[in-house]
Design an enzyme around this catalytic site. Sequence first.
Site, short mmCIF file in Angstrom:
data_model
loop_
_atom_site.label_atom_id
_atom_site.label_comp_id
_atom_site.label_asym_id
_atom_site.label_seq_id
_atom_site.Cartn_x
_atom_site.Cartn_y
_atom_site.Cartn_z
N LYS A 239 0.92 -1.30 0.20
CA LYS A 239 0.11 -0.28 -0.06
C LYS A 239 0.80 1.31 -0.12
CE LYS A 239 -3.68 -2.19 1.12
NZ LYS A 239 -3.24 -3.70 0.16
N ARG A 240 0.40 2.67 -0.09
CA ARG A 240 1.55 3.84 -0.05
C ARG A 240 1.79 4.01 1.02
NH1 ARG A 240 -2.37 7.83 -1.49
NH2 ARG A 240 -3.52 6.78 -1.23
#
Length: 297
Positions: A239-240
Amino acid sequence: MSRPLVTGRFAPSPTGAMHLGNARTALLAWLHSRSAGGRHLLRFEDLDVGRVRTWAYDETRRDLEWLGLDWDEEIQQSSRLEHYAAAIAQLNTYACTCTRREILAAIEESAGAPHGQEAIYPGTCRAGSAQGARPVARRWHIPDWTVCVPDALRQVNVCQHLPSEVGDFVLLRGDGVYAYHLAVVVDDAAFNVTDVVRGADLLGATPRQVALQRALGLPTPRYLHVPLMADFRGERLAKRGGAPSLMILRQGGEEPGRVLSALARSLQWEVPDEVSAGDLLTLWRAHLAAVQPLPQT
Ligand code: GLU
């Protein structure tokens, strides 16, 4: 009953959630034990009580089970303190009240610490240290040995001259916490660990651990230091904002097979998008065989 030829272990510190780097070390340690038909231990290195998170034990167990990595016995170092005390009693140690700042000042006054290297404790307290209200650590008066340890995976021999490259190191901290180097040596021997698979960040710590083994009359296991995954984000898993923890992936509904596949691919192993831990056993054997001839069994 005959003992298996190989006993390995995964030794996490329960100080937080496992990230993908820990998971890869856990996977490789498990693959190594199980591909040899050996025993596998889970050892929680939980001596530094101030850093331990009580939830981390269960989450680590769940993460490992989710990935399909089992173990035969669990050990918690916090319940083995008397064994570490007994080991210290066998060694030539001394009380030391020096603070880190005093040690660094002493080093600067003498030869000076070479840039980028570990500061070597100059033995300030060997002749006795100022008593008072200060916390007292116990340091090992190290022997004048050069210790060389072969790494079976990296095919290197790591040598260190203890006085000039390591220095008298702490076995019991001033706050009463037994040092990692001592506990790891005592426990690997107590549980008959034959093969240590762990992160390459510990390669440089191995000669001092082997020195402790020799001084305590304990056997030296085989060492295999696996590469660290500093920036690994698991391709599609990420995920970021950094490497996700296993707990987040697991709770977010990720497939463990995809996580295992990403971990295997980070080692350049060619695997499908989803694999089981068992699928990877033969790949570990091939990986080992590529760097060393496998022992005849
Ligand atoms: N507890 C150490 C860590 O989490 C590993 C120690 C070892 O495998 O010897 O990095």
